[in-house]
Design a protein around this motif. Structure first.
Motif, PDB file in Angstrom:
ATOM      1  N   ILE A   1       9.226   2.010  -4.431  1.00  0.00           N
ATOM      2  CA  ILE A   1       9.202   2.881  -5.626  1.00  0.00           C
ATOM      3  C   ILE A   1       7.962   2.632  -6.489  1.00  0.00           C
ATOM      4  CG2 ILE A   1      11.711   3.247  -5.764  1.00  0.00           C
ATOM      5  CD1 ILE A   1      11.804   1.069  -7.902  1.00  0.00           C
ATOM      6  N   PHE A   2       7.260   1.503  -6.256  1.00  0.00           N
ATOM      7  CA  PHE A   2       6.044   1.241  -7.031  1.00  0.00           C
ATOM      8  C   PHE A   2       4.790   1.688  -6.267  1.00  0.00           C
ATOM      9  CE2 PHE A   2       9.166  -2.051  -8.298  1.00  0.00           C
ATOM     10  CZ  PHE A   2       9.350  -1.634  -9.609  1.00  0.00           C
ATOM     11  N   GLY A   3       4.981   2.256  -5.081  1.00  0.00           N
ATOM     12  CA  GLY A   3       3.832   2.706  -4.293  1.00  0.00           C
ATOM     13  C   GLY A   3       3.844   4.229  -4.177  1.00  0.00           C
TER      14      GLY A   3
ATOM     15  N   ALA B   1      13.568  -4.499  -4.083  1.00  0.00           N
ATOM     16  CA  ALA B   1      12.929  -5.720  -4.588  1.00  0.00           C
ATOM     17  C   ALA B   1      12.103  -6.384  -3.491  1.00  0.00           C
ATOM     18  CB  ALA B   1      13.993  -6.678  -5.119  1.00  0.00           C
ATOM     19  N   THR B   2      12.644  -6.415  -2.254  1.00  0.00           N
ATOM     20  CA  THR B   2      11.925  -7.033  -1.130  1.00  0.00           C
ATOM     21  C   THR B   2      10.604  -6.306  -0.857  1.00  0.00           C
ATOM     22  OG1 THR B   2      14.030  -7.694  -0.180  1.00  0.00           O
ATOM     23  CG2 THR B   2      12.135  -7.720   1.301  1.00  0.00           C
ATOM     24  N   VAL B   3      10.665  -4.952  -0.846  1.00  0.00           N
ATOM     25  CA  VAL B   3       9.439  -4.176  -0.607  1.00  0.00           C
ATOM     26  C   VAL B   3       8.457  -4.382  -1.753  1.00  0.00           C
ATOM     27  CG1 VAL B   3       8.500  -1.845  -0.353  1.00  0.00           C
ATOM     28  CG2 VAL B   3      10.595  -2.475   0.849  1.00  0.00           C
ATOM     29  N   ALA B   4       8.959  -4.407  -2.986  1.00  0.00           N
ATOM     30  CA  ALA B   4       8.075  -4.597  -4.145  1.00  0.00           C
ATOM     31  C   ALA B   4       7.358  -5.939  -4.045  1.00  0.00           C
ATOM     32  CB  ALA B   4       8.888  -4.519  -5.435  1.00  0.00           C
ATOM     33  N   ILE B   5       8.102  -6.989  -3.661  1.00  0.00           N
ATOM     34  CA  ILE B   5       7.507  -8.329  -3.587  1.00  0.00           C
ATOM     35  C   ILE B   5       6.526  -8.425  -2.419  1.00  0.00           C
ATOM     36  CG2 ILE B   5       8.012 -10.779  -3.159  1.00  0.00           C
ATOM     37  CD1 ILE B   5      10.693 -10.221  -4.732  1.00  0.00           C
ATOM     38  N   THR B   6       6.945  -7.948  -1.222  1.00  0.00           N
ATOM     39  CA  THR B   6       6.059  -8.091  -0.062  1.00  0.00           C
ATOM     40  C   THR B   6       4.801  -7.221  -0.207  1.00  0.00           C
ATOM     41  OG1 THR B   6       7.355  -6.444   1.117  1.00  0.00           O
ATOM     42  CG2 THR B   6       7.827  -8.745   1.624  1.00  0.00           C
ATOM     43  N   ARG B   7       4.953  -5.991  -0.722  1.00  0.00           N
ATOM     44  CA  ARG B   7       3.796  -5.089  -0.779  1.00  0.00           C
ATOM     45  C   ARG B   7       2.938  -5.304  -2.013  1.00  0.00           C
ATOM     46  NH1 ARG B   7       5.246   0.887   1.634  1.00  0.00           N
ATOM     47  NH2 ARG B   7       5.614   0.142   3.757  1.00  0.00           N
ATOM     48  N   HIS B   8       3.577  -5.522  -3.168  1.00  0.00           N
ATOM     49  CA  HIS B   8       2.801  -5.486  -4.408  1.00  0.00           C
ATOM     50  C   HIS B   8       2.542  -6.864  -5.009  1.00  0.00           C
ATOM     51  CE1 HIS B   8       2.999  -1.202  -4.111  1.00  0.00           C
ATOM     52  NE2 HIS B   8       4.310  -1.258  -4.012  1.00  0.00           N
TER      53      HIS B   8
END
Lengths: 152, 141
Positions: free
Chosen positions: A34-36, B130-137
């Motif tokens: 959601i942040f991308g 949360a997992t995607v936010a942490i791994t990607r950003h």
């Protein structure tokens, strides 16, 4: 007839995952990101599925029994307990790491991708570990029977 | 929202919902893939036939689509084998412990208006986001 009906339902489910694009892990991750560059497609998939299944289940609940089985096996649990919270959290982390949940993972075996076979083997290993762990816990028999009933 | 595909998502989602309703009306079973597959793996479990048939249908779908000229694209997977193995273990263990996955809780359970399934769906969605936010950003993988 039970087997044929079940095979047909699997085919329709697989077609749904395929057409919606949800077999593609990158598309699922694009929804979770959601942040991308957010892709809301998965939300539309859920809304469309629920639009069909909510009235469909209401109809199914009113029928006394299914067409090809003696009775309907509706899930019986209702309490939001610790295993539910912990299990959903672990599943969410795994889902977020690769973008695969069990349905698309099994369906994608059709591509014969080695990475998919390793994922499904690990997923099976996780399921077996959970069943061994559950059996090893000292629980009263009644609670143990209840714990074995999955929601889905 | 570069790759938003609302029409195919709605058609595909409708078919997933239809499959769940058909399975209940015809066989009286819940279309939860982790439950169906977990039951096949369970040593002591009987009632395996319909489960294997459902999964066979799931795998046959892209093969039939391929014969009809719609080749399923190769799934985009991480390069790291260890991430694939850890994710697989978490998905397997977590879905069985929590009693369901995206289909069993997210579609069937929410459609039954079960508070357990609504809670599970909210939790696994948030954990995955949360997992995607942490791994990607945060780590920039």
């Amino acid at each position: 007839m039970l087997m044929t009906a079940s095979l047909l339902c699997g085919l329709v489910f697989g077609a749904g995952l395929l057409i919606s694009g949800m077999v593609q892990p990158t598309k699922v991750l694009a929804f979770l990101d959601i942040f991308g560059a957010w892709d809301p497609s998965l939300a539309i998939v859920m809304i469309a599925a629920l639009t069909v299944s909510i009235p469909g289940f209401m109809l199914a609940k009113r029928r006394s029994r299914p067409l090809f089985a003696a009775k309907s096996l509706w899930p019986t649990k209702s309490k939001i307990d610790q295993p539910l919270i912990l299990g959903a959290t672990l599943f969410g982390i795994g889902w977020g790491l690769v973008g695969l949940c069990p349905g698309p993972a099994l369906e994608s075996l059709a591509t014969l991708s080695p990475r998919l076979f390793v994922f499904v083997a690990s997923m099976s290993g996780g399921m077996l570990l959970e069943s061994i762990w559950r059996r090893s816990r000292p629980l009263p028999q009644r609670e143990r029977d209840l714990a074995n009933v999955a929601d889905g | 929202m570069a790759h938003f595909t609302p029409i195919s998502a709605a058609i595909g989602g409708g078919l997933i919902g239809l499959s769940a309703v058909m399975l209940m009306l015809l066989t009286g079973r819940i279309a939860g893939i982790s439950g169906i597959f977990g039951g096949v793996l369970d040593f002591s479990g009987d009632d395996k036939g319909w489960r294997i048939a459902f999964i066979a249908g799931l795998i046959l779908a892209p093969l039939i689509a391929g014969v009809m000229g719609h080749q399923m694209p190769s799934p985009g997977m991480p390069a790291s084998w260890s991430i694939i193995i850890i994710a697989g273990l978490l998905v397997g263990f977590g879905t069985r412990l929590g009693g369901g996955c995206t289909s069993g809780h997210g579609i069937c359970g929410v459609a039954r208006l079960s508070s357990r399934s609504v809670a599970a769906t909210a939790i696994f969605m948030l954990a995955a986001i949360a997992t995607v936010a942490i791994t990607r950003h945060v780590f920039g993988v």
